[in-house]
Write an enzyme that holds these catalytic residues in place. Structure first.
Site, mmCIF file in Angstrom:
data_model
loop_
_atom_site.group_PDB
_atom_site.id
_atom_site.type_symbol
_atom_site.label_atom_id
_atom_site.label_comp_id
_atom_site.label_asym_id
_atom_site.label_seq_id
_atom_site.Cartn_x
_atom_site.Cartn_y
_atom_site.Cartn_z
ATOM 1 N N THR A 122 0.904 -1.116 0.000
ATOM 2 C CA THR A 122 0.000 0.000 0.000
ATOM 3 C C THR A 122 0.952 1.175 0.000
ATOM 4 O OG1 THR A 122 -1.691 -1.247 1.169
ATOM 5 C CG2 THR A 122 -1.708 1.117 1.542
ATOM 6 N N SER A 161 -10.745 -2.409 5.587
ATOM 7 C CA SER A 161 -9.355 -1.991 5.403
ATOM 8 C C SER A 161 -8.728 -1.647 6.745
ATOM 9 C CB SER A 161 -9.343 -0.758 4.493
ATOM 10 O OG SER A 161 -8.058 -0.195 4.450
HETATM 11 N N1 GLY Z 1 -5.135 -3.699 1.574
HETATM 12 C C1 GLY Z 1 -4.733 -3.320 2.877
HETATM 13 C C2 GLY Z 1 -5.780 -2.579 3.619
HETATM 14 O O1 GLY Z 1 -6.634 -1.975 3.005
HETATM 15 O O2 GLY Z 1 -5.781 -2.615 4.818
#
Ligand code: GLY
Length: 585
Positions: A390, A461
């Site tokens: 991310t 998330s």
């Molecule tokens: N894909 C990692 C999150 O959204 O926490």
């Protein structure tokens, strides 16, 4: 005979003692190295007019260029998001999603949810075999792992509500980067080389980033198809992505790979402005991301509960501090697994989870001298009526506007699926759903009903873009990648400044620790704690797992702190990726 036994025992004792001393000495050495890093760079980049901290120097520069042209922090954030899609494609994206938390110079706050959604044809058992067992990697690799992307709609929405320059001017720098090509950094060359086999396996065509010989740092990579896709977005706005040629190419790719996303899914996608999670912690006001992120609620639960802990007296990464953080985190992540999901599909009990009474009850079960086994920790009981790639970037401008954006493809290079002819990668965000109750996702997180797959639903998330105010003025902008460790990295960065009096750079560069209920362990970055503190922690009953390499770090924080004189201190996390850059002017 007795003499021989005594000798054997004495030798064994010497061997064990020597082993312990070596472990101690090695850990002292690691710890010393970390302390040296902190001394070498005591402060981040200081600037008066604006600051951008992102995962790549060209993205940070793009943001600063926009600020210098008179754009505001939101214009710059949009330009950075598109630039990252070109220069940092392992996480920067147009084929993924993310969250914005913002604060305007005059104190208005808000958040935008441009998280991906499950396709309309998605269903609960889509990753399970006939016997109801998860099929390995189906939610992670290939076309079936892809959620409906939200990034482009998000950027268009931000431009419309908060931007000041024409949208075309904000996307043009990314088009130029894609057309001219980008010189690969060592980290990126290695990234492409490591992903080569997966790219070949998971695409029916040969993606343009795959070539016969390995990539070297300094090689120029031109993204011709991506440039054209970005031009369509420049010229047609959201229609340039969710309709026309881009949409046709995307759906063709998904269909070839056996995925579910249709033209209808793309046409229906809309990002959502949401009330942010706002709460107080010590003398600050914390503004963070609401569900479908667990980040804001979990962070506020941790910070509010932390007010009752003497972190300042204990000291940074002292065993008592880490023990208390761990015990709080266990409880917060247990809550996360049960209560949090997409608020459009599931009533998330936000107010109850953040109430003083509830948090006091959770705290009351903590023993300051002994760990609670994760098997004994359950989600709390709420009053019934109330309801590993991310990337994060932080931007501020001369008017005091602030943008915190965390954006993701989920795993590194997402599903590894390239949209042929359109030059971009698609996410594998579907793995953030609970694909079966109790089955951990790629971050070891478990979940249940609240985060079960449903058509059109957003997956839960951990992304935690966050802004802090102090005395009614902007104080800090912070966030990080890192999957499940995002929440605890943001939490510790804030504690480091507020409780331990660190500069922004020290707070970002300090070693971090992480725990998340399950698995029942504390992960410790190499050198983050001294060996004596680690021993004390182990004596409290904790299982410790030390990251084997200095390159394995928890999170990669990008943060900005407002100095007492009003200037900005921008701090990038230089420990893991040399590409992260704070740029100010
Ligand atoms: N894909 C990692 C999150 O959204 O926490």
């Amino acid at each position: 005979m007795k003499k021989t036994i005594r000798r054997i025992l004495a030798s064994a004792a010497i061997i064990v003692l020597s082993g312990v001393m070596i472990v101690f000495a090695v850990n002292f050495w690691y710890h010393y190295q970390v302390l040296e890093i902190l001394e070498e760079r005591p402060q981040g980049v200081i600037a008066a007019h604006g600051m951008v901290v992102s995962a790549h120097p060209l993205a940070s520069k793009t943001g600063i260029d926009i600020l210098k042209q008179g754009g505001n922090a939101f214009d710059a954030a949009i330009a950075v998001q598109f630039a990252l899609a070109v220069v940092y494609p392992s996480a920067g994206n147009i084929g993924g999603g993310g969250f914005l938390v913002y604060r305007t110079g005059d104190g208005q706050v808000g958040s935008l949810d441009f998280r991906e959604k499950a396709p309309l044809k998605a269903h609960r058992t889509m990753y399970l075999d006939k016997r109801g067992n998860p099929i390995p990697r189906l939610s992670l690799d290939g076309a079936l792992a892809v959620g409906v992307p939200g990034t482009v709609d998000g950027m268009v929405q931000i431009a419309g509500k908060l931007g000041s320059l024409p949208f075309a001017d904000l996307i043009q720098p990314a088009i130029n980067l894609a057309r001219d090509g980008v010189l690969l950094t060592e980290k990126q060359a290695n990234g492409y080389n490591l992903a080569r086999e997966a790219f070949l396996k998971l695409n029916p065509h040969r993606p343009y980033v795959v070539r016969d010989e390995p990539w070297q740092a300094g090689a120029r990579l031109v993204h011709a198809d991506l440039a054209e896709t970005l031009e369509r977005i420049r010229d047609r706005g959201r229609e340039g992505f969710y309709g026309g040629k881009t949409a046709a190419l995307l759906v063709a790719e998904i269909t070839r790979g056996g995925g579910l996303i249709s033209l209808e899914d793309l046409a229906a996608y809309r990002s959502v402005w949401r009330e942010p999670i706002v709460g107080s912690y010590r003398s600050t006001t914390v503004i963070s991301m609401p569900p479908p992120s667990s980040g804001g609620i979990a962070l506020l639960q941790l910070l509010k509960a932390s007010e009752a802990v003497s972190f300042k007296t204990f000291g940074h990464n002292d065993d008592r501090s880490v023990h208390m953080m761990t015990e709080l985190e266990r409880r917060v992540y247990a809550d996360r697994a049960v209560f949090l999901g997409d608020p459009d599909y599931y009533e998330v009990p936000v107010r109850s989870l953040l109430s003083d009474q509830y948090l006091a009850g959770r705290m009351s079960t903590i023993d300051p001298d002994q760990k609670t086994d994760s098997t004994e920790v359950r989600a709390g009981t709420l009053p019934p009526a109330e309801s590993r790639e991310t990337t994060h970037f932080s931007v501020v401008d001369r008017w005091g506007n602030a943008a915190a954006i965390t954006t993701t493809l989920n795993g590194g290079y997402g599903s590894k699926v390239f949209v042929e002819g359109a030059g971009f990668l698609l996410n594998n965000e579907m793995d953030d759903f609970s694909i079966k109750p109790g089955v951990p996702n790629m971050y070891g997180l478990v979940g249940g009903e609240a985060n079960a797959i449903e058509p059109g639903k957003r997956m839960l998330s951990s992304m935690t873009p966050t802004i802090l105010e102090k005395d009614g003025r902007l104080f800090m902008v912070v966030g990080t990648p890192g999957g499940s460790t995002i929440i605890t990295s943001v939490y510790q960065t804030i504690l480091n400044v507020v409780e331990h009096g660190m500069t922004m750079q020290q707070a970002v560069s300090s070693g971090r620790v992480h725990s998340q209920w399950l698995p029942d362990q504390i992960v410790i970055e190499k050198g983050a704690m001294g060996p004596m503190e680690m021993l004390q922690l182990a004596l409290k009953g904790h299982t410790l797992k030390v990251y084997p390499s200095f390159k394995s770090t928890l999170g990669r924080v990008a943060a900005i702190l407002v100095q007492p004189d009003g200037r900005y201190e921008g701090a990038a996390d230089y420990r893991r990726g040399v590409d992260d850059t704070a740029a100010g002017y």
